[in-house]
Design an enzyme around this catalytic site. Structure first.
Site, PDB file in Angstrom:
ATOM      1  N   ARG A  58       0.821  -1.216   0.000  1.00 35.62           N
ATOM      2  CA  ARG A  58       0.000   0.000   0.000  1.00 35.62           C
ATOM      3  C   ARG A  58       0.849   1.258   0.000  1.00 35.62           C
ATOM      4  O   ARG A  58       0.423   2.301  -0.507  1.00 35.62           O
ATOM      5  CB  ARG A  58      -0.964  -0.027   1.196  1.00 35.62           C
ATOM      6  CG  ARG A  58      -2.111  -0.987   0.979  1.00 35.62           C
ATOM      7  CD  ARG A  58      -3.003  -1.058   2.176  1.00 35.62           C
ATOM      8  NE  ARG A  58      -2.721  -2.206   3.016  1.00 35.62           N
ATOM      9  CZ  ARG A  58      -2.912  -2.235   4.331  1.00 35.62           C
ATOM     10  NH1 ARG A  58      -3.378  -1.181   4.960  1.00 35.62           N
ATOM     11  NH2 ARG A  58      -2.638  -3.324   5.010  1.00 35.62           N
ATOM     12  N   GLU A  95       1.001  -5.390  13.224  1.00 35.17           N
ATOM     13  CA  GLU A  95      -0.168  -5.554  14.091  1.00 35.17           C
ATOM     14  C   GLU A  95      -0.740  -6.966  14.009  1.00 35.17           C
ATOM     15  O   GLU A  95      -1.217  -7.502  15.001  1.00 35.17           O
ATOM     16  CB  GLU A  95      -1.260  -4.518  13.759  1.00 35.17           C
ATOM     17  CG  GLU A  95      -2.347  -4.484  14.828  1.00 35.17           C
ATOM     18  CD  GLU A  95      -3.523  -3.574  14.492  1.00 35.17           C
ATOM     19  OE1 GLU A  95      -3.586  -3.036  13.381  1.00 35.17           O
ATOM     20  OE2 GLU A  95      -4.387  -3.432  15.375  1.00 35.17           O
TER      21      GLU A  95
HETATM   22  O1  LIG Z   1       2.752  -0.352  11.913  1.00 32.49           O
HETATM   23  P1  LIG Z   1       2.649  -1.816  11.573  1.00 32.49           P
HETATM   24  O2  LIG Z   1       2.081  -2.629  12.683  1.00 32.49           O
HETATM   25  O3  LIG Z   1       3.933  -2.339  11.060  1.00 32.49           O
HETATM   26  O4  LIG Z   1       1.575  -1.943  10.397  1.00 32.49           O
HETATM   27  C1  LIG Z   1       1.532  -1.107   9.268  1.00 32.49           C
HETATM   28  C2  LIG Z   1       1.745  -1.868   7.997  1.00 32.49           C
HETATM   29  O5  LIG Z   1       0.704  -2.847   7.794  1.00 32.49           O
HETATM   30  C3  LIG Z   1       0.193  -2.732   6.467  1.00 32.49           C
HETATM   31  O6  LIG Z   1       0.940  -3.484   5.540  1.00 32.49           O
HETATM   32  P2  LIG Z   1       0.787  -5.049   5.270  1.00 32.49           P
HETATM   33  O7  LIG Z   1       2.029  -5.717   5.776  1.00 32.49           O
HETATM   34  O8  LIG Z   1      -0.531  -5.537   5.757  1.00 32.49           O
HETATM   35  O9  LIG Z   1       0.913  -5.170   3.703  1.00 32.49           O
HETATM   36  P3  LIG Z   1       0.123  -4.581   2.432  1.00 32.49           P
HETATM   37  O10 LIG Z   1       0.544  -3.154   2.297  1.00 32.49           O
HETATM   38  O11 LIG Z   1       0.659  -5.429   1.334  1.00 32.49           O
HETATM   39  O12 LIG Z   1      -1.362  -4.725   2.637  1.00 32.49           O
HETATM   40  C4  LIG Z   1       0.353  -1.263   6.176  1.00 32.49           C
HETATM   41  O13 LIG Z   1       0.301  -0.985   4.780  1.00 32.49           O
HETATM   42  C5  LIG Z   1       1.689  -0.942   6.788  1.00 32.49           C
HETATM   43  O14 LIG Z   1       2.759  -1.246   5.909  1.00 32.49           O
HETATM   44  N1  LIG Z   2      -5.635  -1.895  11.556  1.00 30.33           N
HETATM   45  C1  LIG Z   2      -5.021  -1.829  10.364  1.00 30.33           C
HETATM   46  N2  LIG Z   2      -5.707  -1.460   9.267  1.00 30.33           N
HETATM   47  C2  LIG Z   2      -5.090  -1.403   8.059  1.00 30.33           C
HETATM   48  N3  LIG Z   2      -3.808  -1.675   7.882  1.00 30.33           N
HETATM   49  C3  LIG Z   2      -3.101  -2.042   8.941  1.00 30.33           C
HETATM   50  N4  LIG Z   2      -1.799  -2.383   9.070  1.00 30.33           N
HETATM   51  C4  LIG Z   2      -1.582  -2.679  10.359  1.00 30.33           C
HETATM   52  N5  LIG Z   2      -2.681  -2.540  11.094  1.00 30.33           N
HETATM   53  C5  LIG Z   2      -3.651  -2.128  10.217  1.00 30.33           C
END
Ligand SMILES: O=P(O)(O)OC[C@H]1O[C@H](OP(=O)(O)OP(=O)(O)O)[C@H](O)[C@@H]1O
Ligand SMILES: Nc1ncnc2[nH]cnc12
Length: 172
Positions: A58, A95
């Site tokens: 993202r 998370e």
């Molecule tokens: O602060 P944190 O606990 O590290 O979480 C935040 C991360 O989680 C999500 O990515 P995700 O790994 O779900 O991958 P995506 O972008 O491919 O959906 C979001 O886009 C951040 O990169």
């Molecule tokens: N609650 C949440 N919603 C969307 N993206 C996330 N990445 C980590 N935690 C998230």
């Protein structure tokens, strides 16, 4: 316009107990997407940076739009085994799971001053890993910007404790 209206919370995704903020409605609305990028640009202007680091996946969406808007370079941190010349890898927790990120040092300009960028700041694990990756490879990190911080998880405080200066558009 309240951008939070375009980032609805989906309960229990991808795991029970997680309120997942879905960016799809924001991306599908040109005015909301434009406002998000404008506000991220406003925050970014307080940093002296040459390149944005977008975190897969993202972070790529917002990072590439912001890079074009701000006339800056884009660097990418990818999930494992995607970069052909990957040089550094960092494992981290987020998370709702565990993952790792890679960068390829040889294709990043040595003099880059990098601003980290992601859509959501939750525990901070992802951005701390991105910061470590770049610093271990010898690059300068200016700070981090995010669209939405999940306030209850104190990600901003955790980033500061790890020496990362962070600004976010929204807190929920
Ligand atoms: O602060 P944190 O606990 O590290 O979480 C935040 C991360 O989680 C999500 O990515 P995700 O790994 O779900 O991958 P995506 O972008 O491919 O959906 C979001 O886009 C951040 O990169
Ligand atoms: N609650 C949440 N919603 C969307 N993206 C996330 N990445 C980590 N935690 C998230």
């Amino acid at each position: 316009m309240n951008l939070l209206d375009y980032l609805p919370g989906v309960p229990d995704f991808p795991k029970p107990g997680i309120l997942f903020r879905d960016i799809s409605p924001l991306l599908a609305n040109p005015a909301a997407f434009k406002e998000a990028i404008t506000k991220l640009h406003d925050l970014a202007q307080s940093f002296d940076y040459t390149h944005i680091l977008g975190v897969e996946s993202r972070g790529f969406i917002f990072g590439s739009a912001l890079a074009l808007h701000a006339n800056k370079g884009l660097i990418i941190a990818r999930k494992p085994n995607k970069l052909p010349l990957a040089s550094h890898r960092e494992f981290y927790g987020l998370e709702y799971g565990k993952d790792s990120l890679e960068i390829q040092q040889s294709t990043i300009p040595k003099e880059a001053r990098v601003l980290l960028m992601d859509d959501v700041l939750a525990t901070g694990g992802t951005l701390i890993a991105a910061d470590k990756l770049l610093r271990n490879a010898g690059f300068t990190v200016c700070g981090a910007i995010t669209l939405l911080e999940i306030g209850a998880l104190n990600g901003s405080t955790i980033l500061k404790e790890n020496g990362i200066s962070n600004k976010t558009v929204l807190v929920s």
